[in-house]
Design a protein around this motif. Structure first.
Motif, short mmCIF file in Angstrom:
data_model
loop_
_atom_site.label_atom_id
_atom_site.label_comp_id
_atom_site.label_asym_id
_atom_site.label_seq_id
_atom_site.Cartn_x
_atom_site.Cartn_y
_atom_site.Cartn_z
N UNK A 1 -13.65 -0.77 -2.56
CA UNK A 1 -13.21 -2.06 -3.09
C UNK A 1 -14.40 -2.98 -3.37
N UNK A 2 -15.35 -3.02 -2.46
CA UNK A 2 -16.52 -3.89 -2.65
C UNK A 2 -17.43 -3.36 -3.77
N UNK A 3 -17.53 -2.04 -3.89
CA UNK A 3 -18.41 -1.46 -4.92
C UNK A 3 -17.86 -1.66 -6.33
N UNK A 4 -16.53 -1.64 -6.44
CA UNK A 4 -15.91 -1.71 -7.77
C UNK A 4 -15.33 -3.08 -8.08
N UNK A 5 -15.27 -3.97 -7.09
CA UNK A 5 -14.66 -5.27 -7.31
C UNK A 5 -13.17 -5.20 -7.53
N UNK A 6 -12.53 -4.16 -7.01
CA UNK A 6 -11.09 -3.99 -7.16
C UNK A 6 -10.40 -4.11 -5.81
N UNK A 7 -9.07 -4.07 -5.82
CA UNK A 7 -8.28 -4.08 -4.59
C UNK A 7 -7.37 -2.86 -4.60
N UNK A 8 -7.87 -1.70 -4.22
CA UNK A 8 -7.06 -0.48 -4.29
C UNK A 8 -5.83 -0.57 -3.40
N UNK A 9 -4.74 -0.04 -3.91
CA UNK A 9 -3.45 -0.13 -3.21
C UNK A 9 -2.75 1.22 -3.03
N UNK A 10 -3.24 2.25 -3.67
CA UNK A 10 -2.57 3.55 -3.60
C UNK A 10 -3.61 4.62 -3.27
N UNK A 11 -3.28 5.45 -2.26
CA UNK A 11 -4.24 6.44 -1.78
C UNK A 11 -3.60 7.83 -1.70
N UNK A 12 -4.42 8.87 -2.05
CA UNK A 12 -5.83 8.81 -2.41
C UNK A 12 -6.05 8.17 -3.78
N UNK A 13 -7.26 7.67 -3.97
CA UNK A 13 -7.56 6.92 -5.18
C UNK A 13 -7.52 7.80 -6.42
N UNK A 14 -8.10 8.98 -6.36
CA UNK A 14 -8.12 9.90 -7.51
C UNK A 14 -7.03 10.93 -7.31
N UNK A 15 -5.81 10.55 -7.69
CA UNK A 15 -4.62 11.35 -7.35
C UNK A 15 -3.87 11.69 -8.63
N UNK B 1 0.83 -1.20 0.00
CA UNK B 1 0.00 0.00 0.00
C UNK B 1 0.87 1.26 0.00
N UNK B 2 0.46 2.22 -0.81
CA UNK B 2 1.12 3.53 -0.84
C UNK B 2 0.14 4.59 -0.33
N UNK B 3 0.65 5.48 0.53
CA UNK B 3 -0.13 6.62 1.00
C UNK B 3 0.67 7.89 0.71
N UNK B 4 0.03 8.87 0.13
CA UNK B 4 0.71 10.10 -0.29
C UNK B 4 0.96 11.03 0.89
N UNK B 5 1.81 12.02 0.64
CA UNK B 5 1.92 13.13 1.58
C UNK B 5 0.54 13.80 1.70
N UNK B 6 0.24 14.31 2.89
CA UNK B 6 -1.03 15.01 3.10
C UNK B 6 -0.78 16.27 3.91
N UNK B 7 -1.31 17.39 3.43
CA UNK B 7 -1.17 18.65 4.14
C UNK B 7 -2.16 18.72 5.30
N UNK C 1 -4.27 0.08 6.32
CA UNK C 1 -3.76 -1.11 5.63
C UNK C 1 -4.21 -2.39 6.33
N UNK C 2 -4.18 -2.39 7.67
CA UNK C 2 -4.63 -3.57 8.42
C UNK C 2 -6.09 -3.89 8.12
N UNK C 3 -6.94 -2.87 8.12
CA UNK C 3 -8.36 -3.10 7.93
C UNK C 3 -8.68 -3.54 6.50
N UNK C 4 -7.93 -3.06 5.54
CA UNK C 4 -8.11 -3.56 4.17
C UNK C 4 -7.73 -5.04 4.12
N UNK C 5 -6.64 -5.37 4.80
CA UNK C 5 -6.21 -6.77 4.82
C UNK C 5 -7.24 -7.66 5.53
N UNK C 6 -7.88 -7.14 6.55
CA UNK C 6 -8.90 -7.94 7.24
C UNK C 6 -10.05 -8.27 6.29
#
Length: 792
Positions: free
Chosen positions: A778-792, A404-410, A602-607
């Motif tokens: 993830x459940x709505x799109x049937x995907x496994x997102x790994x980089x956040x934010x999604x629309x970046x 999982x990647x998480x971006x810098x956030x202001x 990341x933990x909760x996505x893995x759960x």
């Protein structure tokens, strides 16, 4: 009972509540209008009194400050350690977190983390114990109760919460309680830091104790005046009442009460069953000040002679000035001066508009900063390369891996950073919103070459923080500019300044491996790589004072913070969490929930992914593995209230997230519409939380709702890009934080019944809310997102 508060586009809590008229300190004053003092050396208090809620004992010291006022200080020696410390010791003995109970519901219990024994907040409470007795409450001749708050109000409603505790124990009207912010007080040592969701947890016992002590002395003074047994008197609405109908206000008794050494009635806080203020939904005591403009921020203060000032800054992070031509700027209307400081070129003018125009007229060139060669892809690669290998190779076991990647956030607080500084040859005076005023005072004094006591820091309310105001960059810069210019300045960092040269939540990369078999999780390894988080705001000294000897353990401050705050709440066999830091010269800081904001997401996505792999429902999967019965109750509540598992139209789904930290626990269930995957929207949120004793349910609801908006923002759309050493985003126009249109039209909040002492609420909800949004997408799109934010 469960408190349920559905919201359908209703106004923010507390928006119409009235507040008492209070005198604001004038900018030129030293300190606040009500003087404070500390206990005189060698003072002794009355015999210890038994506190009904805990085994700890407490003494009180009463002394005359300046007649006719009663000043009471809660004195807590190490032999009378605050109940928080007793609870921490009990937790260490039982392996339970304060305020909760553990219950084994899985054959594989898993191992508790350090925060399950003593967490970061408890460590800070221990560090503050030696100066807890310096918290002072004053009863004035006018009958007002004044509690000088050694914390910062940044919109979280802390002053209202503290006023409620005072009103409760004093039997005072809330309108008769004032909570001004204390100036920097070095005598408090580690007891003036606002952060780590620790303010209510730390202040809960001392504030109630000092108010109860004041009430006992007021009752005793009235009994002496009327020659009546003190036990026959009662209190209500800032007055002592006799059985025969006589009534005397607290103000009339203040001088006599100040002379009482040993009260004739118990000076212990009320038991929960007798409370009439604590636990009742209450609007902000300063709400009217906000809507009428009486509330003052640093930018509103009129310090004599302080002139508007802005700074021209480098084109890259931490760049330095190469050349300057200020000839055109100096001749522009209203310009009063141009001076250079290490961070850039300051322009002083009669108005901010003139200062900004002149700043833009400067001709400058800049040396590139130390990360000018790096962009997002380079930083991600460095983070991925920093991981230690997994301990358990996937031999003969089934496993799930996730990266999982998480971006810098202001931080992006609504109020931009502003600081006023008046530096003279032998003294300095500053006004700004400071979460760490003592460290700021020490640092500024050292930079100016002044003794610490020659620098005065006035703490001014702040318009948001989320961790940003733990650092005092603007105040230090203002002090250097004032010294260079030889006059007072009012420095404003523009939104662009803070976005591009301020502090950010560090970018992180996570590797997680979970092994499983026979329907159980056998092991769970989480590797975290992060750009180094700057903790240079006094936290290290506080942890050392609490007994965490960093140099002996061979750990960095970041690693100690990580260990004290990160724990997997589930029974997942043998869990390991390892932090690796990548040192880059990028200004970072603690963003709301610090490490948990990415680790637990990341933990909760893995759960969710483990539940899917094992063919189990995500809520049932979590519930079976939660080690806390209190956590199970929270999860059950949110699932029931949110109708978990109900049928949803195509492209829509529910998502769940759970988190526990700082003595509290919360679960978020969101419904998300991703019919247009590039424009997902959360349409409903249900929140359940257990934070022990809740002082103000209205304030807690606001905190949990704010966490929801944070989670929506950082998962779906808000982050910072680094382009060749520069931050791309410069305003709310391109830093896409959630707007009103992105917030769900329906939010339900369920607060579980009080159990134990208060937990910390400020940061608790962010990880759970973020995870719920990610899992719903993830459940709505049937995907496994790994980089956040999604629309970046």
């Amino acid at each position: 009972m469960t408190t349920c508060t559905p919201r359908e586009r209703r106004p923010a809590p507390g928006g119409t509540a009235a507040a008492p008229t209070r005198r604001e300190p004038s900018p030129g004053e030293k300190g606040s209008p009500i003087s404070t003092s500390t206990a005189p050396p060698g003072g002794t208090g009355p015999a210890p009194e038994q506190r009904p809620e805990a085994t700890a004992r407490r003494r009180f010291l009463t002394y005359l400050l300046a007649a006719p006022t009663l000043t009471v200080a809660a004195r807590a020696g190490l032999d009378a350690a605050a109940p928080a410390a007793a609870r921490a010791a009990e937790a260490a003995a039982t392996g339970a977190q304060a305020g909760g109970s553990r219950s084994a519901t899985s054959p594989l219990l898993g191992l508790p983390g350090i925060p399950d024994i003593v967490d970061l907040g408890q460590a800070l409470q221990i560090a503050g114990l030696p100066t807890a007795h310096l918290l002072v409450l004053e009863i004035t001749a006018a009958g007002r109760a004044v509690l000088h708050l050694p914390r910062l109000e940044v919109g979280q409603g802390l002053t209202t919460t503290v006023a409620m505790m005072v009103a409760e124990e004093l039997d005072a009207r809330l309108a008769d309680v004032d909570v001004p912010l204390s100036d920097s007080r070095p005598d408090l040592l580690f007891n003036q830091l606002t952060g780590a969701s620790n303010s209510v947890r730390t202040l809960y016992d001392p504030v109630r104790a000092v108010a109860a002590a004041a009430r006992a002395r007021l009752v005793t003074a009235a009994a002496q005046r009327w020659s009546l047994p003190a036990a026959t008197l009662r209190t209500a609405d800032c007055a002592v009442l006799a059985p025969d109908g006589r009534r005397t206000g607290y103000g009339e008794l203040a001088a006599a009460a100040a002379a009482i050494a040993v009260p004739a009635v118990p000076a212990t806080p009320k038991p929960a069953g007798q409370r009439r203020v604590i636990g009742r939904p209450t609007g902000r005591i300063d709400a009217r000040d906000f809507v009428t403009g009486r509330a003052k921020y640093a930018g509103d203060l009129a310090v004599p002679g302080a002139v508007p000032t802005v700074v021209a800054r480098p084109t890259t992070i931490n760049g330095t000035l190469a050349s300057l031509d200020a000839s055109a700027a100096r001749t522009m209307p209203g310009v009063l001066g141009v001076v250079t400081v290490p961070s850039g070129v300051a322009v002083l003018a009669e108005t901010f508009d003139q200062a900004l125009r002149a700043r833009d007229a400067l001709r400058t060139s800049w040396h590139p900063g130390p990360v000018a060669a790096l962009s997002d892809a380079d930083i991600r690669q460095r983070l991925r390369s920093a991981h230690a290998p997994f301990l358990v190779p996937p031999l003969l076991t089934q496993y799930v891996d996730g990266e999982f990647d998480f971006a810098f956030v202001n931080h992006a607080p609504m109020e931009v950073l502003t600081a006023i500084a008046d530096v003279r040859p032998n003294r300095a005076e500053l006004w700004f919103a400071a979460q760490t005023p003592i460290v700021a005072q020490q640092t500024i004094a050292a930079e100016l070459g002044l003794p610490q006591d020659a620098v005065t820091v006035h703490v001014v309310r702040g318009g948001g923080s989320f961790g940003r105001r733990l650092f005092y960059d603007a105040a230090l810069e203002a002090a250097l500019i004032s010294r260079a210019a030889g006059r007072p300045v009012k420095l404003m960092w523009t939104r662009n300044d803070d976005m591009r040269h301020g502090r950010m939540r560090p970018a992180t990369h996570h590797r997680v491996r979970a092994t499983y078999g026979l329907g159980q999780v056998l092991g769970y390894e989480h590797r975290v790589a992060t750009v180094t988080t700057d903790f240079g705001h006094g936290l290290g000294e506080a942890l050392t004072a609490a007994g965490f000897r960093l140099e002996l353990a061979g750990l960095s401050l970041a690693q100690v913070f990580f260990l004290l705050s990160q724990s997997n709440p589930y029974a997942v066999g043998i869990p390991t969490q390892v932090l690796a830091e990548v040192p880059l010269k990028i200004p970072t800081g603690s963003w709301r929930s610090v490490y948990s904001g990415t680790v637990r997401v990341a933990d909760e996505i893995m759960m969710d992914e483990l539940a899917r792999r094992l063919g189990q429902d995500p809520v049932a999967f979590r519930r079976a593995r939660l080690r806390e019965t209190a956590g199970q109750a929270v999860l059950d509540t949110v699932a029931r209230a949110g109708r978990w598992g109900r049928a949803m139209p195509p492209g829509q789904a529910q998502g769940i997230g759970y988190h526990e930290e700082n003595g509290g626990r919360a679960a978020y269930l969101v419904e998300l519409d991703a019919s247009e995957p590039t424009q997902p929207r959360v349409t409903k949120a249900v929140i359940a939380a257990d934070l022990g004793t809740v002082i103000n349910p209205t304030g807690l609801e606001a905190q949990l709702t704010g966490a929801l908006i944070d989670g929506i923002s950082v998962i779906l759309q808000a982050g910072n890009h680094i382009d060749r050493g520069a931050v791309r985003e410069g305003s709310y126009g391109d830093f896409h934080y959630a707007r009103q249109k992105h917030s769900p039209p329906v939010v339900e909040i369920h607060l579980l019944p009080p159990s134990g002492p208060p937990g910390g609420a400020g940061e608790l909800g962010v990880p759970a809310a973020s995870a719920a949004v990610a899992n719903a997408y993830a459940r709505a799109t049937g995907t496994s997102p790994r980089s956040f934010p999604l629309n970046f």
